[in-house]
Each structure stands twice: as C-alpha cells, then as structure tokens.
Write an enzyme that holds these catalytic residues in place. Sequence first.
Site, PDB file in Angstrom:
ATOM      1  N   HIS A  19       0.816  -1.212   0.000  1.00  0.00           N
ATOM      2  CA  HIS A  19       0.000   0.000   0.000  1.00  0.00           C
ATOM      3  C   HIS A  19       0.856   1.271   0.000  1.00  0.00           C
ATOM      4  CE1 HIS A  19      -3.393  -2.772   1.606  1.00  0.00           C
ATOM      5  NE2 HIS A  19      -3.331  -2.771   0.289  1.00  0.00           N
ATOM      6  N   HIS A  42      -7.762  -8.310  -7.909  1.00  0.00           N
ATOM      7  CA  HIS A  42      -8.020  -9.146  -6.725  1.00  0.00           C
ATOM      8  C   HIS A  42      -8.255  -8.181  -5.564  1.00  0.00           C
ATOM      9  CE1 HIS A  42      -5.898 -11.769  -9.504  1.00  0.00           C
ATOM     10  NE2 HIS A  42      -6.306 -12.823  -8.815  1.00  0.00           N
ATOM     11  N   SER A 115      -6.884  -2.344  -0.595  1.00  0.00           N
ATOM     12  CA  SER A 115      -6.428  -1.553  -1.747  1.00  0.00           C
ATOM     13  C   SER A 115      -7.556  -0.726  -2.392  1.00  0.00           C
ATOM     14  CB  SER A 115      -5.742  -2.456  -2.780  1.00  0.00           C
ATOM     15  OG  SER A 115      -6.508  -3.606  -3.075  1.00  0.00           O
ATOM     16  N   GLU A 133     -13.384  -9.397  -7.755  1.00  0.00           N
ATOM     17  CA  GLU A 133     -13.214 -10.226  -6.561  1.00  0.00           C
ATOM     18  C   GLU A 133     -14.069 -11.482  -6.740  1.00  0.00           C
ATOM     19  OE1 GLU A 133     -11.294 -10.395  -3.681  1.00  0.00           O
ATOM     20  OE2 GLU A 133     -12.499 -12.186  -3.353  1.00  0.00           O
ATOM     21  N   ASP A 179      -3.003  -8.556  -7.300  1.00  0.00           N
ATOM     22  CA  ASP A 179      -2.601  -8.934  -5.938  1.00  0.00           C
ATOM     23  C   ASP A 179      -3.292 -10.244  -5.553  1.00  0.00           C
ATOM     24  OD1 ASP A 179      -1.812  -8.862  -3.260  1.00  0.00           O
ATOM     25  OD2 ASP A 179      -3.411  -7.486  -2.688  1.00  0.00           O
TER      26      ASP A 179
END
Length: 295
Positions: A19, A42, A115, A133, A179
């Site tokens: 981050h 993701h 994120s 997701e 990610d």
Amino acid sequence: MLAYRHAFHAGNHADVLKHLVLTQVLRYMVSKDKPLRYIDTHAGAGSYLLKGKDAQKKAEYREGIGRLWSRPDLPPALADYVQLVQSFNLQPDENGVVPELEKGMTPPLALYPGSPSIASMLLRKTDTMRLYELHPSDVRTLATHFGHERRTNIIGGDGFAGLKAELPPSPRRAVVLMDPSYETVGDYGKVVAAMRDAVTRFAEGVYIVWYPQVSRVEAVQLPKRLMALAPKGWLHVSLTANKADGHGFGLMGSGMFVINPPYTLHNTLATEMPVLLEALAQFDEASYRIEEQPA
Ligand SMILES: C[S@@+](CC[C@H](N)C(=O)[O-])C[C@H]1O[C@@H](n2cnc3c(N)ncnc32)[C@H](O)[C@@H]1O
C-alpha cells in the site's frame, strides 16, 4: 477453492509495502490533469476490522501498520501512507460508529483499508475504479462500501480473465493492481500470462504485481519472469522482514514489481525503504532491495 481470507493478514508487513507503493503510484498518476482508471484484479473486501476475530487470530497487523502507527519521525511517503490509514479510521465503522479521537492524538487503530479503499481516497471524481473479486462475501462487503459510487464497478468474477476485457481502457490511462492470494501454485503462471497479455494490449499501462517471499521456486522465479516481459521500464522492490518458521514455511517478506513506474518512484523508495526496514525487521538479517530498469 477460495480458502484464503485476507482479513487474517490485513495490515501486515506485506500490506504495508504494497500500500506504500500503491499510494505513491496513484499520487503521481492523479497529479496529471487527465482522468485515470484504477483496475484491481483481486480487490479483497476493501476494509478490515482489526479487532475482529480473523485479524486477531495472529494479529499480523501488529508487526506491520502497528509498528508505524504512532511514529512521528517517518519520511514523507511513509507518513503519507500512515495518514491515509489514520483518516480511514476516522470514518464510521460498519455499525455507523465513529471512533473517538482525543485532540492531538492519533486515532485508535481499529480498521485497515484494503487496496480499493486506499485507491478510493486518492482518486478524483473524474477517475474510475473496476474491482474484481471472486469471494462472494468480499463482493458483498465491496458493494456495501462502493456500491453507491457511480465511478466504481464491482465485478464478482475472475480478475485474471477480466483484465483482458479491460484493456486498452478508455481513456487510455490506467493503473492495474494484481494482488492474488497465490493460494494455488497455478496463480504464479496466471500472473505471468495475464501480464504478458496486458502489455501486448496496452503497453502504456502502469502494472503493479504483488508477490510473496515464501519457500517456493515459483515465487522466487516470478520477478525474473516479469522482467522478461518488460525488458525496459520496470521497478522491483522487496522487503524481507521475517525468517521462515522451523519447517521452512511462512511469509518471510514480499515484493512489488511495477511495469512503467512513475520516474519519481525509485528515488522515493531509496529514502523510505531504510526506515521501513528498521521499523518492520523481525530478525537480524532482514533486508530490502530496489532494482530498476528505466524505460
Ligand atoms: C491478497 S487478497 C487481496 C487484497 C487486496 N488487494 C488489498 O490489498 O487489500 C486476494 C483476494 O483475491 C481473491 N481472489 C482469489 N482468486 C481470485 C480471482 N481469480 N479473481 C479475483 N479475485 C480472486 C481472494 O478472495 C482475495 O480476497
């Protein structure tokens, strides 16, 4: 399968590195006048209760964001990232309760932003977000946080496959964060295939790949395989914070591989990483590395 739940790991040393870099990349991109698209392949849940039972199980955040939380002496980029997480903690929680804050004090560390929330705090009204997701309960949580935003699309589907349809974006400026959980070893190959396809479709994109430092040959090889996709115009930063457990397993650290990084990123990280190392090191041989191949 989807056994992986990011809530167990939210705010750990790997999230801090991820981050920090994401914040710096997005800050640079939004400093230009043109609209930007942020694509999170993701996305996770977007927000994590650190007092919840998942996050408390190993309390990984204590060795991550917890070590930076009240430090007044951080260099600019780390201070900026910590301030973002602090302002996230001033928002109402899921029950609409705003945490109490004594004047002049840092807020209690109760929530950690995923994120999508970090991006949401940095993007402008004219920018757009596409959040992929797979886990249904994380998709629902994303919908609670971002479902009302016109600029945000939540896609309950496979981010590796979805990225193909996203590129090239319109307008032609985008930051992609990839990610994955690397829950199955196949994720390493999927990352390389998705990135190969992405740079072919949209060479100018800014691509950020997170990967874990674990005792697995695929993890060790991943940065080299990504370098081969972008012979010029990449930056690779990694932080080894911990040693493997007695059986040679565990998350030792993590890396971020950035294709087409902002030209400012290398110098920023050169200032910040020594401080981050000192703050997050859990053993004497902890280390960091920054490599770059400018365009
Ligand atoms: C490491 S977490 C993401 C954390 C998030 N990017 C952050 O920084 O806050 C990985 C997420 O990917 C989800 N996931 C696993 N496979 C996926 C796929 N093929 N497509 C989209 N999401 C996936 C998992 O459910 C998990 O929530």
